[in-house]
Scaffold this motif. Sequence first.
Motif, PDB file in Angstrom:
ATOM      1  N   ARG A 144      26.259  26.323  29.955  1.00 42.58           N
ATOM      2  CA  ARG A 144      25.440  27.271  30.547  1.00 42.58           C
ATOM      3  C   ARG A 144      24.922  26.926  32.196  1.00 42.58           C
ATOM      4  O   ARG A 144      24.955  27.965  33.101  1.00 42.58           O
ATOM      5  N   LEU A 148      16.488  31.389  27.195  1.00 44.14           N
ATOM      6  CA  LEU A 148      16.822  32.848  27.050  1.00 44.14           C
ATOM      7  C   LEU A 148      15.333  32.547  26.055  1.00 44.14           C
ATOM      8  O   LEU A 148      15.258  32.260  24.944  1.00 44.14           O
ATOM      9  N   GLN A 184      23.279  42.208  21.558  1.00 45.38           N
ATOM     10  CA  GLN A 184      23.925  42.078  22.999  1.00 45.38           C
ATOM     11  C   GLN A 184      24.110  41.219  23.160  1.00 45.38           C
ATOM     12  O   GLN A 184      23.970  39.541  22.817  1.00 45.38           O
ATOM     13  N   ARG A 228      25.545  37.272  25.430  1.00 43.74           N
ATOM     14  CA  ARG A 228      24.455  37.076  27.120  1.00 43.74           C
ATOM     15  C   ARG A 228      24.723  35.492  27.701  1.00 43.74           C
ATOM     16  O   ARG A 228      25.916  34.713  26.612  1.00 43.74           O
ATOM     17  N   LYS A 229      24.718  34.907  28.521  1.00 43.91           N
ATOM     18  CA  LYS A 229      25.423  34.045  28.993  1.00 43.91           C
ATOM     19  C   LYS A 229      26.830  33.169  29.079  1.00 43.91           C
ATOM     20  O   LYS A 229      27.273  32.322  28.461  1.00 43.91           O
ATOM     21  N   CYS A 239      26.337  44.351  27.238  1.00 42.63           N
ATOM     22  CA  CYS A 239      25.589  43.417  28.147  1.00 42.63           C
ATOM     23  C   CYS A 239      25.358  43.117  29.660  1.00 42.63           C
ATOM     24  O   CYS A 239      25.293  44.513  30.241  1.00 42.63           O
ATOM     25  N   ASN A 240      24.507  42.604  30.293  1.00 37.37           N
ATOM     26  CA  ASN A 240      24.598  42.611  31.601  1.00 37.37           C
ATOM     27  C   ASN A 240      25.303  41.364  32.312  1.00 37.37           C
ATOM     28  O   ASN A 240      25.618  40.197  32.061  1.00 37.37           O
TER      29      ASN A 240
END
Length: 136
Positions: free
Chosen positions: A16, A31, A62, A64-65, A99-100
């Motif tokens: 990451r 996170l 969700q 992430r990363k 997701c973002n």
Amino acid sequence: MIEIKEITAEETYPLRHEVMYPNHPFEYIKLPKDQEGKHFAVVNNAKNVTVVSLFFENDNAQFRKLATLESEQGKGYASKLLDFIIAYAKTKNAKKLWCNARVNKTNYYKKFGLKETHKTYTEAGIDFIILEMDLI
């Protein structure tokens, strides 16, 4: 040999940091709810080459990363991992996956069926948009 395996949150951190935020302090990539998530890696020759974290809340999942080592990008590892987590979220009865996404990666995610929402924001000088897909 390439495989997908579940890993710990801590095992995602080096990748990451290196791929997503190399100019930020190491702590930046952690996170708050990492210990509550499921974390997966594509492993090639005993090395994590792509990682992602998946979090469930109510009927939603969700991710992430999602990060792939620069030297391993373009080899389909992230695509394999995304296909895996979509299927995994379905087995856990998630109704929606979201997701973002970095705005410049939107078209990549659309190939998997994720759709743009009107929710956007900027963090650390990077523009993001929330993408989502129905799983049922």
